[in-house]
Enzyme design. Structure first.
Site, PDB file in Angstrom:
ATOM      1  N   GLY A   1       0.816  -1.212   0.000  1.00 45.16           N
ATOM      2  CA  GLY A   1       0.000   0.000   0.000  1.00 45.16           C
ATOM      3  C   GLY A   1       0.845   1.255   0.000  1.00 45.16           C
ATOM      4  O   GLY A   1       1.683   1.446   0.892  1.00 45.16           O
TER       5      GLY A   1
ATOM      6  N   ASP B   1      -5.973   3.389   7.710  1.00 40.20           N
ATOM      7  CA  ASP B   1      -7.415   3.196   7.830  1.00 40.20           C
ATOM      8  C   ASP B   1      -7.784   1.745   8.079  1.00 40.20           C
ATOM      9  O   ASP B   1      -8.898   1.452   8.546  1.00 40.20           O
ATOM     10  CB  ASP B   1      -8.116   3.659   6.543  1.00 40.20           C
ATOM     11  CG  ASP B   1      -7.975   5.153   6.306  1.00 40.20           C
ATOM     12  OD1 ASP B   1      -7.398   5.831   7.178  1.00 40.20           O
ATOM     13  OD2 ASP B   1      -8.425   5.638   5.254  1.00 40.20           O
TER      14      ASP B   1
ATOM     15  N   ALA C   1      -5.606  11.202   7.286  1.00 42.49           N
ATOM     16  CA  ALA C   1      -4.215  11.171   6.840  1.00 42.49           C
ATOM     17  C   ALA C   1      -3.197  11.356   7.967  1.00 42.49           C
ATOM     18  O   ALA C   1      -2.207  10.605   8.029  1.00 42.49           O
ATOM     19  CB  ALA C   1      -4.006  12.230   5.752  1.00 42.49           C
TER      20      ALA C   1
ATOM     21  N   VAL D   1      -1.192  -7.850  -4.275  1.00 38.43           N
ATOM     22  CA  VAL D   1      -0.927  -9.024  -3.443  1.00 38.43           C
ATOM     23  C   VAL D   1      -2.196  -9.846  -3.349  1.00 38.43           C
ATOM     24  O   VAL D   1      -3.259  -9.352  -2.954  1.00 38.43           O
ATOM     25  CB  VAL D   1      -0.448  -8.607  -2.044  1.00 38.43           C
ATOM     26  CG1 VAL D   1      -0.337  -9.825  -1.131  1.00 38.43           C
ATOM     27  CG2 VAL D   1       0.891  -7.884  -2.136  1.00 38.43           C
TER      28      VAL D   1
ATOM     29  N   GLU E   1     -17.670  18.598   2.137  1.00 38.49           N
ATOM     30  CA  GLU E   1     -16.813  19.312   1.199  1.00 38.49           C
ATOM     31  C   GLU E   1     -17.318  19.172  -0.231  1.00 38.49           C
ATOM     32  O   GLU E   1     -17.309  20.134  -1.013  1.00 38.49           O
ATOM     33  CB  GLU E   1     -15.375  18.809   1.336  1.00 38.49           C
ATOM     34  CG  GLU E   1     -14.748  19.195   2.671  1.00 38.49           C
ATOM     35  CD  GLU E   1     -13.392  18.567   2.918  1.00 38.49           C
ATOM     36  OE1 GLU E   1     -12.671  19.081   3.791  1.00 38.49           O
ATOM     37  OE2 GLU E   1     -13.049  17.577   2.254  1.00 38.49           O
TER      38      GLU E   1
ATOM     39  N   GLY F   1      -0.343   4.432   0.216  1.00 38.89           N
ATOM     40  CA  GLY F   1      -1.051   5.588   0.754  1.00 38.89           C
ATOM     41  C   GLY F   1      -0.189   6.305   1.775  1.00 38.89           C
ATOM     42  O   GLY F   1       1.026   6.115   1.847  1.00 38.89           O
ATOM     43  N   PHE F   2      -0.828   7.113   2.608  1.00 38.43           N
ATOM     44  CA  PHE F   2      -0.069   7.899   3.582  1.00 38.43           C
ATOM     45  C   PHE F   2       0.726   7.013   4.534  1.00 38.43           C
ATOM     46  O   PHE F   2       1.900   7.277   4.810  1.00 38.43           O
ATOM     47  CB  PHE F   2      -1.012   8.803   4.370  1.00 38.43           C
ATOM     48  CG  PHE F   2      -1.518   9.983   3.596  1.00 38.43           C
ATOM     49  CD1 PHE F   2      -0.675  11.042   3.282  1.00 38.43           C
ATOM     50  CD2 PHE F   2      -2.830  10.043   3.168  1.00 38.43           C
ATOM     51  CE1 PHE F   2      -1.127  12.135   2.564  1.00 38.43           C
ATOM     52  CE2 PHE F   2      -3.298  11.137   2.453  1.00 38.43           C
ATOM     53  CZ  PHE F   2      -2.449  12.181   2.141  1.00 38.43           C
ATOM     54  N   GLY F   3       0.102   5.963   5.058  1.00 35.20           N
ATOM     55  CA  GLY F   3       0.788   5.108   6.022  1.00 35.20           C
ATOM     56  C   GLY F   3       1.985   4.396   5.430  1.00 35.20           C
ATOM     57  O   GLY F   3       3.095   4.451   5.959  1.00 35.20           O
TER      58      GLY F   3
END
Length: 462
Positions: A18, A313, A329, A86, A176, A20-22
């Site tokens: 992954g 998440d 995030a 994966v 938003e 993403g941010f993590g």
């Protein structure tokens, strides 16, 4: 502790699933650690998810909020990036399976995030969510097709349906997106069409709880609702969607059942863990919570396999106050950095203090000059909150050119009310609408002159 290097010549292998941010922040934190890092993602880019709603409404282009993973990690000489998916994990042999082969690991970090939650209903095609670039482009296409179709529609009732937009879910993404849609319809597009008045468009936000932005203090939630209503958004709280069929959204509000005629429904109501959570449950005995997130130990590792870590998440992690850390995030960033330090310190036999999340607050923008900010010690709304929101989001964009481009785009939009990415992009397809008896058919004419037809029953009340 993580596994030690097996010998002096083989580096400890860290595999991250992954980007993403993590996952990205974990990889960046490991840049100077004597390990071999492999980051695997289905896509070759990282997307700044907090600004997806601006892509969905034509304010920004996908490239403005995305960065190639290889470019972001090019200076990490110990890191390789693989584009792939994966399919399985073998915790005993310490391997992950991709389509083209297996990759061995000593430490595994899983950060594959979440997807949309429709609570057992098959509504994904009828009401797309907003978690990926592809989602944002799908929503953008539906929104602008709605205006184009309304422009050509001679029937006043069907024209109203095209100009009615229903958003389900009043969290930050829904708020938003609703505010941006209202500014688009009531401002940006009002001079662009000749047969319709886009300012007559209805944007309806349905929220099941009694407040929008339920994670915020009630006074800020009410201020956000007031700001949305000033933009022309109809906010219905305590409204639970029961069904989505054809051009009808059915919802309950207390004892009342009501229906909305619309051609455009957008889903921001709930999230569930990605399929990788179930994979970890099946192969590694991971425990899952009711929405499928993975329960972990204090150091983010699985109880049965301490060298497998879950962050972002996808993880269920206590906030120390009786709740769990939110899927935002900043949480994923701090978790990624912590797990990277944990692996580094484990290799050096050095202890690491327990993880403690530093909460910098919650931010949500409603429109130009309108936002709410909750930093705990201070609560803001209006122009000052909007300015803080702008600064924070530009600061967290990863690449310098993205920062410059977004600032220029926002400045231009601020002074001109223009949104420059109002494009309908369906590669090789041209959507057209035609009526046949009591059915409306959306025809996608392809470049090869073949076509695919999707029949939609026209409601008898239309």
């Amino acid at each position: 502790m993580v596994n030690q290097k097996r010998n002096q010549t083989n580096l400890h292998r860290v595999v991250i699933i992954g980007g993403g941010f993590g996952g990205l922040y974990a990889a960046q934190k490991l840049a100077k650690t004597p390990v071999k890092v492999t980051l695997i993602d289905k896509r070759n880019f990282h997307v700044f998810q907090p600004l997806l709603y601006q892509v969905a409404t034509g304010g920004l282009s996908p490239a403005d909020i995305s960065s190639p993973l290889r470019a972001l990690l090019s200076k990490n000489k110990n890191t390789e990036v693989l584009m792939g998916e994966v399919s399985s994990i073998d915790p005993e042999r310490q391997t992950v399976q991709l389509r083209y082969g297996k990759i061995e690991y000593d430490s595994l970090i899983v950060a594959t995030g979440v997807t949309h939650q429709y609570f057992g209903n098959d509504w994904q095609e009828k009401a797309p969510g907003l978690k990926t670039i592809e989602d944002a482009l799908e929503i953008r296409q539906r929104v602008f097709i709605a205006f184009e179709s309304a422009e050509k529609e001679p029937n006043p009732e069907r024209r109203k349906d095209w100009l009615t937009f229903v958003l389900v879910g009043g969290g930050p993404a829904g708020v938003e997106l609703a505010g941006s849609l209202a500014e688009l319809a009531h401002g940006t597009l009002k001079e662009d069409f000749r047969n319709i008045d886009t300012s007559q468009a209805k944007i309806i936000l349905l929220q099941s709880p009694q407040y929008i932005l339920p994670a915020y203090p009630s006074d800020l939630s009410l201020q956000a609702q007031k700001s949305l209503e000033q933009l022309g958004v109809t906010v219905k709280t305590g409204a639970r969607v029961i069904d989505i069929q054809g051009q009808l959204v059915t919802y309950s509000q207390g004892e009342t059942i009501d229906r909305i005629h619309t051609r455009t429904v957008i889903w921001t109501a709930g999230m569930k863990a990605s399929a990788m959570a179930q994979t970890l449950a099946d192969c590694a005995g991971a425990q899952l919570d009711k929405v499928g997130r993975v329960m972990v130990e204090p150091n983010f590792n699985l109880s049965k396999y301490p060298n497998i870590f879950v962050i972002g998440d996808l993880v269920h992690y206590s906030d120390g106050k009786g709740g769990i850390l939110p899927g935002v995030a900043p949480v994923a960033m701090q978790e990624g950095e912590y797990v990277a330090r944990f692996i580094r310190n484990g290799l050096q036999n050095r202890p690491l203090s327990p993880f403690k999340y530093t909460d910098w607050g919650n931010l949500a923008v409603i429109g130009k000059h309108r936002a709410v900010v909750d930093m705990g010690w201070i609560k803001l709304s209006g122009f000052l909150a909007w300015f803080v929101w702008l600064f924070i989001h530009v600061f967290y964009l990863l690449e310098f050119d993205n920062k410059i481009i977004v600032m220029i785009q926002w400045a231009w939009s601020y002074f001109t009310d223009s949104k420059g990415a109002r494009l309908i992009t369906t590669p090789g397809k041209n959507p057209e609408i035609k009526l046949e008896d009591d059915h409306e058919t959306i025809v996608y004419q392809t470049e090869a002159a073949h076509h695919v037809e999707v029949n939609l029953k026209v409601d008898s009340n239309s």
